[in-house]
Design an enzyme around this catalytic site. Structure first.
Site, short mmCIF file in Angstrom:
data_model
loop_
_atom_site.label_atom_id
_atom_site.label_comp_id
_atom_site.label_asym_id
_atom_site.label_seq_id
_atom_site.Cartn_x
_atom_site.Cartn_y
_atom_site.Cartn_z
N HIS A 56 0.85 -1.19 0.00
CA HIS A 56 0.00 0.00 0.00
C HIS A 56 0.89 1.24 0.00
O HIS A 56 1.95 1.25 0.63
CB HIS A 56 -0.88 0.03 1.25
CG HIS A 56 -1.90 -1.05 1.31
ND1 HIS A 56 -2.95 -1.00 2.19
CD2 HIS A 56 -2.05 -2.21 0.62
CE1 HIS A 56 -3.71 -2.08 2.04
NE2 HIS A 56 -3.16 -2.83 1.09
N GLU A 58 0.61 4.11 1.51
CA GLU A 58 0.80 4.71 2.84
C GLU A 58 1.86 3.95 3.63
O GLU A 58 2.68 4.56 4.32
CB GLU A 58 -0.52 4.73 3.62
CG GLU A 58 -1.66 5.45 2.94
CD GLU A 58 -2.51 4.55 2.05
OE1 GLU A 58 -3.63 4.97 1.71
OE2 GLU A 58 -2.08 3.42 1.69
N CYS A 86 -5.83 2.16 5.79
CA CYS A 86 -6.38 0.97 6.42
C CYS A 86 -5.70 0.77 7.78
O CYS A 86 -4.75 1.47 8.12
CB CYS A 86 -6.17 -0.26 5.52
SG CYS A 86 -4.45 -0.80 5.40
N CYS A 89 -1.89 0.15 7.54
CA CYS A 89 -1.14 1.37 7.24
C CYS A 89 -1.17 2.35 8.41
O CYS A 89 -0.18 3.00 8.71
CB CYS A 89 -1.67 2.02 5.97
SG CYS A 89 -1.39 1.01 4.51
#
Length: 144
Positions: A56, A58, A86, A89
């Site tokens: 991801h 992030e 999420c 993250c």
């Protein structure tokens, strides 16, 4: 409070997300700014491309900051991201010491647009157990 400068940087994160789809990746993009507002690093989601559930943007930026920035500088950064981070993250963001997160879509809005994005099962967890055994390596490490 989100400023017009924040909105401009969110538009950049959304642009990164849009570009990701043109190269076959999922539509999520992020960037990290330094204390003076300059862009330090950008990333997009490469979960499918890398066959890596943790790819991801992030998380990539939080890991970058933890490696490359001293804690004082990291605390004065801002992460701009196309969607709310999420849980995975969010944990990395906290641990990396980033100072602020600004996001465009909330998790609820994302799920409304794509119901599959909220379809993660609950995984049962059992514990705690074996306290005295489990504490030994912790005590050895932190209390030599």
């Amino acid at each position: 409070m989100i400023t017009t400068a924040d909105e401009d940087l969110l538009r950049r994160a959304i642009g990164i997300a849009a570009h990701a789809t043109t190269i076959g990746d999922a539509p999520y993009g992020s960037l990290l700014t330094g204390p003076d507002g300059t862009i330090l690093v950008e990333a997009h989601n490469t979960v499918r491309r890398d066959n890596d559930i943790s790819a991801h943007p992030e998380l990539k930026l939080a890991r970058w900051a933890a490696r490359e920035l001293d804690p004082h500088t990291a605390a004065r950064t801002t992460l701009y991201t196309s969607c709310q981070p999420c849980q995975m993250c969010a944990g990395a963001i906290v641990r990396s010491g980033l100072g602020r997160v600004v996001y465009a879509l909330s998790t609820e809005q994302l799920i409304d647009l794509n119901p599959q994005s909220g379809a993660w099962p609950t995984v049962p967890q059992d514990g705690p157990a074996l306290f005295d055994e489990a504490r030994a390596p912790i005590d050895d490490y932190y209390r030599p």
